[in-house]
Design a protein around this motif. Structure first.
Motif, PDB file in Angstrom:
ATOM      1  N   ALA A 203       0.833  -1.208   0.000  1.00  0.00           N
ATOM      2  CA  ALA A 203       0.000   0.000   0.000  1.00  0.00           C
ATOM      3  C   ALA A 203       0.864   1.253   0.000  1.00  0.00           C
ATOM      4  O   ALA A 203       0.561   2.232  -0.687  1.00  0.00           O
ATOM      5  N   VAL A 204       1.968   1.228   0.774  1.00  0.00           N
ATOM      6  CA  VAL A 204       2.866   2.384   0.819  1.00  0.00           C
ATOM      7  C   VAL A 204       3.486   2.620  -0.563  1.00  0.00           C
ATOM      8  O   VAL A 204       3.600   3.762  -1.030  1.00  0.00           O
TER       9      VAL A 204
ATOM     10  N   LEU B 133       2.232   1.665  -3.575  1.00  0.00           N
ATOM     11  CA  LEU B 133       1.197   2.165  -4.478  1.00  0.00           C
ATOM     12  C   LEU B 133       0.856   3.617  -4.180  1.00  0.00           C
ATOM     13  O   LEU B 133       0.572   4.406  -5.086  1.00  0.00           O
ATOM     14  N   ASN B 134       0.908   3.972  -2.911  1.00  0.00           N
ATOM     15  CA  ASN B 134       0.632   5.354  -2.523  1.00  0.00           C
ATOM     16  C   ASN B 134       1.670   6.317  -3.094  1.00  0.00           C
ATOM     17  O   ASN B 134       1.383   7.494  -3.321  1.00  0.00           O
ATOM     18  N   PHE B 135       2.885   5.818  -3.329  1.00  0.00           N
ATOM     19  CA  PHE B 135       3.929   6.638  -3.957  1.00  0.00           C
ATOM     20  C   PHE B 135       3.709   6.744  -5.475  1.00  0.00           C
ATOM     21  O   PHE B 135       3.907   7.801  -6.074  1.00  0.00           O
ATOM     22  N   VAL B 136       3.268   5.646  -6.083  1.00  0.00           N
ATOM     23  CA  VAL B 136       3.188   5.592  -7.544  1.00  0.00           C
ATOM     24  C   VAL B 136       1.940   6.298  -8.077  1.00  0.00           C
ATOM     25  O   VAL B 136       2.018   7.085  -9.035  1.00  0.00           O
ATOM     26  N   ILE B 137       0.774   6.042  -7.460  1.00  0.00           N
ATOM     27  CA  ILE B 137      -0.503   6.503  -8.040  1.00  0.00           C
ATOM     28  C   ILE B 137      -0.584   8.019  -8.210  1.00  0.00           C
ATOM     29  O   ILE B 137      -0.974   8.503  -9.286  1.00  0.00           O
TER      30      ILE B 137
ATOM     31  N   TYR C 266      10.906   9.033   0.065  1.00  0.00           N
ATOM     32  CA  TYR C 266       9.515   8.898   0.512  1.00  0.00           C
ATOM     33  C   TYR C 266       9.401   7.859   1.632  1.00  0.00           C
ATOM     34  O   TYR C 266       8.716   8.090   2.646  1.00  0.00           O
ATOM     35  N   LEU C 267      10.099   6.716   1.490  1.00  0.00           N
ATOM     36  CA  LEU C 267      10.061   5.701   2.549  1.00  0.00           C
ATOM     37  C   LEU C 267      10.632   6.254   3.853  1.00  0.00           C
ATOM     38  O   LEU C 267      10.097   6.013   4.940  1.00  0.00           O
ATOM     39  N   GLY C 268      11.762   7.008   3.738  1.00  0.00           N
ATOM     40  CA  GLY C 268      12.334   7.595   4.945  1.00  0.00           C
ATOM     41  C   GLY C 268      11.385   8.605   5.578  1.00  0.00           C
ATOM     42  O   GLY C 268      11.259   8.662   6.815  1.00  0.00           O
ATOM     43  N   ALA C 269      10.688   9.384   4.746  1.00  0.00           N
ATOM     44  CA  ALA C 269       9.750  10.375   5.282  1.00  0.00           C
ATOM     45  C   ALA C 269       8.570   9.702   5.960  1.00  0.00           C
ATOM     46  O   ALA C 269       8.066  10.182   6.987  1.00  0.00           O
ATOM     47  N   VAL C 270       8.101   8.567   5.392  1.00  0.00           N
ATOM     48  CA  VAL C 270       6.983   7.844   6.005  1.00  0.00           C
ATOM     49  C   VAL C 270       7.377   7.333   7.386  1.00  0.00           C
ATOM     50  O   VAL C 270       6.601   7.431   8.351  1.00  0.00           O
ATOM     51  N   VAL C 271       8.594   6.798   7.495  1.00  0.00           N
ATOM     52  CA  VAL C 271       9.057   6.294   8.791  1.00  0.00           C
ATOM     53  C   VAL C 271       9.139   7.441   9.802  1.00  0.00           C
ATOM     54  O   VAL C 271       8.767   7.289  10.979  1.00  0.00           O
TER      55      VAL C 271
ATOM     56  N   ASN D  98      -6.113  20.390  -6.275  1.00  0.00           N
ATOM     57  CA  ASN D  98      -4.924  21.235  -6.353  1.00  0.00           C
ATOM     58  C   ASN D  98      -3.645  20.452  -6.642  1.00  0.00           C
ATOM     59  O   ASN D  98      -2.552  21.020  -6.540  1.00  0.00           O
ATOM     60  N   ARG D  99      -3.773  19.142  -6.932  1.00  0.00           N
ATOM     61  CA  ARG D  99      -2.608  18.288  -7.175  1.00  0.00           C
ATOM     62  C   ARG D  99      -1.596  18.412  -6.040  1.00  0.00           C
ATOM     63  O   ARG D  99      -0.385  18.533  -6.273  1.00  0.00           O
ATOM     64  N   ASP D 100      -2.102  18.401  -4.836  1.00  0.00           N
ATOM     65  CA  ASP D 100      -1.246  18.505  -3.649  1.00  0.00           C
ATOM     66  C   ASP D 100      -0.746  17.099  -3.304  1.00  0.00           C
ATOM     67  O   ASP D 100      -1.316  16.407  -2.450  1.00  0.00           O
ATOM     68  N   TYR D 101       0.330  16.665  -3.971  1.00  0.00           N
ATOM     69  CA  TYR D 101       0.816  15.288  -3.820  1.00  0.00           C
ATOM     70  C   TYR D 101       1.152  14.924  -2.371  1.00  0.00           C
ATOM     71  O   TYR D 101       0.758  13.853  -1.889  1.00  0.00           O
ATOM     72  N   PRO D 102       1.906  15.752  -1.636  1.00  0.00           N
ATOM     73  CA  PRO D 102       2.233  15.358  -0.245  1.00  0.00           C
ATOM     74  C   PRO D 102       0.983  15.160   0.611  1.00  0.00           C
ATOM     75  O   PRO D 102       0.885  14.180   1.358  1.00  0.00           O
ATOM     76  N   LEU D 103       0.029  16.081   0.511  1.00  0.00           N
ATOM     77  CA  LEU D 103      -1.189  15.941   1.313  1.00  0.00           C
ATOM     78  C   LEU D 103      -2.008  14.740   0.849  1.00  0.00           C
ATOM     79  O   LEU D 103      -2.547  13.983   1.669  1.00  0.00           O
ATOM     80  N   LEU D 104      -2.077  14.533  -0.468  1.00  0.00           N
ATOM     81  CA  LEU D 104      -2.825  13.401  -1.017  1.00  0.00           C
ATOM     82  C   LEU D 104      -2.211  12.074  -0.567  1.00  0.00           C
ATOM     83  O   LEU D 104      -2.928  11.149  -0.147  1.00  0.00           O
ATOM     84  N   GLN D 105      -0.897  11.978  -0.620  1.00  0.00           N
ATOM     85  CA  GLN D 105      -0.225  10.746  -0.198  1.00  0.00           C
ATOM     86  C   GLN D 105      -0.440  10.488   1.287  1.00  0.00           C
ATOM     87  O   GLN D 105      -0.691   9.352   1.700  1.00  0.00           O
ATOM     88  N   ALA D 106      -0.339  11.541   2.098  1.00  0.00           N
ATOM     89  CA  ALA D 106      -0.512  11.349   3.543  1.00  0.00           C
ATOM     90  C   ALA D 106      -1.930  10.901   3.874  1.00  0.00           C
ATOM     91  O   ALA D 106      -2.128  10.021   4.725  1.00  0.00           O
TER      92      ALA D 106
END
Length: 331
Positions: free
Chosen positions: A18-19, A21-25, A74-79, A290-298
């Motif tokens: 899931a993590v 796919l959350n990066f790719v989509i 991205y993985l480091g930021a998720v951790v 707004n294509r806010d990728y960081p907020l969308l991913q979180a």
């Protein structure tokens, strides 16, 4: 123990998928978030300045790195729980934006989900226990009829009647313009008044699924051989219904309830949009627009993790409530 370890292993593997796919989509979505931000600042229809777009890319940290390095970062930021700044609410970070919206969703959707499950399960049990009577007909037909009504229509009717005609409650928002968020009675009472109509719209439609599911499962259980054997032993109908029928019939509902609790972290997009409620659902809509990728991913990660944790909790409860599941894995 083997059953629980296997469930935990499935949870970790699914979480990693899931993590990823959350990066790719979000990166498959067309458009450039830097251009969208500049367009919003300069106004629709205005020609974009390439230098401004480049400056925004550098400011947001989305320039230059390859896809592999982006994935590792991205993985480091998720951790670390660090999702960077929000493009929509810049310079606020994604964590700050979500932390402000999360309590609204937890209180509204969490409370209504728990009440809906308890009320729906009890009414479904009552309908199954009184199956074939007028009570069963009213609950079953009433739930079926109400479930055919569109949710947005019910919400709009509540706004029209209670907000515009009777003027008992505000039509939208989380609190009035004169209130300051804080732990004081003025704000709490104002927030409560603003939450009545969204909560009522959720409570009208929320229990319907639990009523029908519990009623059908329990009627099926009451026709099984073990309940016939209980009747042959002379046990009372109420004890048979609650002990032999309800205990087993509630297991599928427990799974659905655990998933519903996990899914509430994503907010209820429709109800928060209709009532302009400041929760995670409205944030999700804004992040997509707004294509806010960081907020969308979180937000996606928060929702996915919640659903997976709910599924894990349901698996563990299954293992505790139904010993046959553990024995099947052991063999």
């Amino acid at each position: 123990m083997l059953y629980f370890l296997r469930r935990l292993g499935f949870f970790l593997a699914t979480l990693w998928a899931a993590v990823t796919l959350n990066f790719v989509i979000p990166r498959l979505q067309p458009g450039d978030p830097a251009e969208a931000l500049v367009q919003r600042l300069t106004g629709e229809g205005t020609a974009l300045d390439p230098q401004q777009v480049q400056a925004v890319r550098l400011m947001l940290g989305i320039e230059g790195e390859g896809i592999v390095q982006q994935y590792l970062d991205y993985l480091g930021a998720v951790v670390r729980g660090d999702f960077g700044p929000s493009y929509t609410y810049f310079p606020y970070s994604v964590t700050e934006v979500i932390s402000q919206a999360l309590p609204w969703t937890l209180v509204l959707v969490g409370t209504t989900t728990i009440i809906s499950f308890v009320v729906g399960t009890l009414l479904g049990t009552w309908a199954a226990y009184r199956r074939g009577t007028r009570v069963d007909s009213v609950l079953t037909l009433g739930s079926t009829f109400l479930s055919t009504l569109p949710f947005f229509w019910i919400a709009l009717m509540l706004i029209y009647v209670f907000a515009f005609q009777l003027q008992w409650f505000p039509e939208s928002g989380g609190y009035g313009p004169g209130s300051t968020p804080g732990w004081n009675w003025t704000f709490i009472s104002d927030a409560f008044q603003h939450s009545v109509l969204p909560a009522l719209s959720l409570l009208i439609t929320g229990p319907l699924g639990w009523i029908l599911a519990m009623r059908n499962n329990m009627v099926q259980m009451l026709g099984e051989d073990h309940t016939r054997f209980a009747r042959a032993r002379g046990l009372r109908d109420r004890r048979i219904a609650l002990t032999y029928g309800g205990r087993i019939a509630i297991l599928p509902s427990v799974t659905g309830f655990a998933l519903a609790l996990g899914g509430l972290l994503g907010g209820t997009l429709l109800v928060e949009t209709i009532f302009n409620y400041p929760g995670l659902g409205r944030l999700l809509l804004e992040s997509v627009n707004n294509r806010d990728y960081p907020l969308l991913q979180a937000l996606f990660l928060l929702t996915t993790t919640g659903v997976l944790l709910g599924n894990l909790m349901a698996d563990f409860l299954y293992g505790v409530l139904d010993p046959r599941v553990r024995r099947e894995v052991a063999t």
